[in-house]
Design a protein around this motif. Sequence first.
Motif, PDB file in Angstrom:
ATOM      1  N   HIS A 179       0.854  -1.183   0.000  1.00 30.37           N
ATOM      2  CA  HIS A 179       0.000   0.000   0.000  1.00 30.37           C
ATOM      3  C   HIS A 179       0.895   1.240   0.000  1.00 30.37           C
ATOM      4  O   HIS A 179       2.003   1.200   0.557  1.00 30.37           O
ATOM      5  CB  HIS A 179      -0.861  -0.042   1.272  1.00 30.37           C
ATOM      6  CG  HIS A 179      -1.963   0.949   1.297  1.00 30.37           C
ATOM      7  ND1 HIS A 179      -1.759   2.263   1.655  1.00 30.37           N
ATOM      8  CD2 HIS A 179      -3.274   0.821   1.007  1.00 30.37           C
ATOM      9  CE1 HIS A 179      -2.921   2.900   1.593  1.00 30.37           C
ATOM     10  NE2 HIS A 179      -3.855   2.048   1.199  1.00 30.37           N
TER      11      HIS A 179
ATOM     12  N   GLU B  12      -3.505  -3.618  -2.379  1.00 26.23           N
ATOM     13  CA  GLU B  12      -3.641  -2.286  -2.952  1.00 26.23           C
ATOM     14  C   GLU B  12      -2.276  -1.662  -3.222  1.00 26.23           C
ATOM     15  O   GLU B  12      -1.397  -1.738  -2.383  1.00 26.23           O
ATOM     16  CB  GLU B  12      -4.355  -1.360  -1.964  1.00 26.23           C
ATOM     17  CG  GLU B  12      -5.811  -1.614  -1.772  1.00 26.23           C
ATOM     18  CD  GLU B  12      -6.382  -0.587  -0.774  1.00 26.23           C
ATOM     19  OE1 GLU B  12      -5.922   0.570  -0.718  1.00 26.23           O
ATOM     20  OE2 GLU B  12      -7.311  -0.977  -0.055  1.00 26.23           O
TER      21      GLU B  12
ATOM     22  N   HIS C 132      -5.218   2.381  -5.327  1.00 22.88           N
ATOM     23  CA  HIS C 132      -5.616   3.348  -4.292  1.00 22.88           C
ATOM     24  C   HIS C 132      -5.027   4.696  -4.712  1.00 22.88           C
ATOM     25  O   HIS C 132      -3.822   4.802  -4.935  1.00 22.88           O
ATOM     26  CB  HIS C 132      -5.035   2.898  -2.942  1.00 22.88           C
ATOM     27  CG  HIS C 132      -5.153   3.904  -1.827  1.00 22.88           C
ATOM     28  ND1 HIS C 132      -5.983   3.735  -0.737  1.00 22.88           N
ATOM     29  CD2 HIS C 132      -4.530   5.091  -1.627  1.00 22.88           C
ATOM     30  CE1 HIS C 132      -5.869   4.773   0.085  1.00 22.88           C
ATOM     31  NE2 HIS C 132      -4.990   5.615  -0.430  1.00 22.88           N
TER      32      HIS C 132
ATOM     33  N   HIS D   8     -10.096   1.671  -6.773  1.00 22.23           N
ATOM     34  CA  HIS D   8     -10.883   1.338  -5.583  1.00 22.23           C
ATOM     35  C   HIS D   8     -11.286   2.610  -4.812  1.00 22.23           C
ATOM     36  O   HIS D   8     -10.569   3.603  -4.820  1.00 22.23           O
ATOM     37  CB  HIS D   8     -10.109   0.313  -4.742  1.00 22.23           C
ATOM     38  CG  HIS D   8      -9.663   0.766  -3.411  1.00 22.23           C
ATOM     39  ND1 HIS D   8     -10.448   0.639  -2.298  1.00 22.23           N
ATOM     40  CD2 HIS D   8      -8.518   1.327  -2.990  1.00 22.23           C
ATOM     41  CE1 HIS D   8      -9.781   1.119  -1.263  1.00 22.23           C
ATOM     42  NE2 HIS D   8      -8.607   1.543  -1.649  1.00 22.23           N
TER      43      HIS D   8
ATOM     44  N   ASP E 157     -14.081  -2.076   1.700  1.00 24.61           N
ATOM     45  CA  ASP E 157     -12.867  -1.476   2.261  1.00 24.61           C
ATOM     46  C   ASP E 157     -12.761  -1.784   3.762  1.00 24.61           C
ATOM     47  O   ASP E 157     -12.129  -1.043   4.504  1.00 24.61           O
ATOM     48  CB  ASP E 157     -12.794   0.047   2.020  1.00 24.61           C
ATOM     49  CG  ASP E 157     -11.359   0.583   2.121  1.00 24.61           C
ATOM     50  OD1 ASP E 157     -10.446  -0.081   1.617  1.00 24.61           O
ATOM     51  OD2 ASP E 157     -11.160   1.656   2.719  1.00 24.61           O
TER      52      ASP E 157
HETATM   53 ZN   LIG Z   1      -7.308   2.120  -0.233  1.00 26.90          ZN
END
Ligand SMILES: [Zn+2]
Length: 253
Positions: free
Chosen positions: A53, A82, A118, A149, A199
Amino acid sequence: MAAFSEDRADVIARARECGVATIINVGTDLVSSREATGLAESHAEVLAAVGFHPHEAGGVSESDIASLAQLAGHPRVVAIGEVGLDFYRDYSPREGQLQALGWQLALAAELGLPVVIHCRQAEGQMLPLLRDWTSRREPSKRESPGVIHCFSGDIDTARQYLDMGFFISFGAYIGYPASSRKHGVIRSIPQDRLVVETDSPFLPPQSRRGKRNEPAFLPLTVELLAEIRGVPPEQIARETTANARCLFRLPGD
Ligand SMILES: [Zn+2]
């Protein structure tokens, strides 16, 4: 995530009871990605996405990406994610975020996996980056490059992602009062490019703000979309399920 440590099996069972047929559980770093594949091994309805992420992108090295590549070969892994850019929180230096994203996009292309993107307050960097990345994909690959997303951008931004072949995903936050001005964007997404998500454990439905979100609440997002788009919830459920199967290249049911 640790938010589910106490009752993970119950959470998955509740989701099933609420009509959630498949869960894509995302990793945010190497440890959580490994845990996501483990959970996918032990639950037939759970699949994994693996990735770093943007919040975790700070110290990512090329050898970390090699470890991620190994994990991504797991048969229960359906996406890289993500991954992305978060210039709103800025938990990781932007240079590191861009580097990690670049490596992971290259990995996704190499493995032929879709990406879960993301993006917060970084559209200006994300759009040209993804445009370049998608334009270099083999023309024979007709599959979608991935999904944006928790989309919260405007119609023009959505259009640009759609033109590249991305799906657009919404969660329960579309029911927050501040999201009422986004209804035009939500209506503008073609029905064959729309997907839903929770989420979890973040972004719970309006009625549960401040509490933990979980997959069993997904039908609330389906109902919100149905109301905003003026179609029956059953239709949204059917179409988003088919779209998710197409996006993550899952066999039909
Ligand atoms: Zn996210």
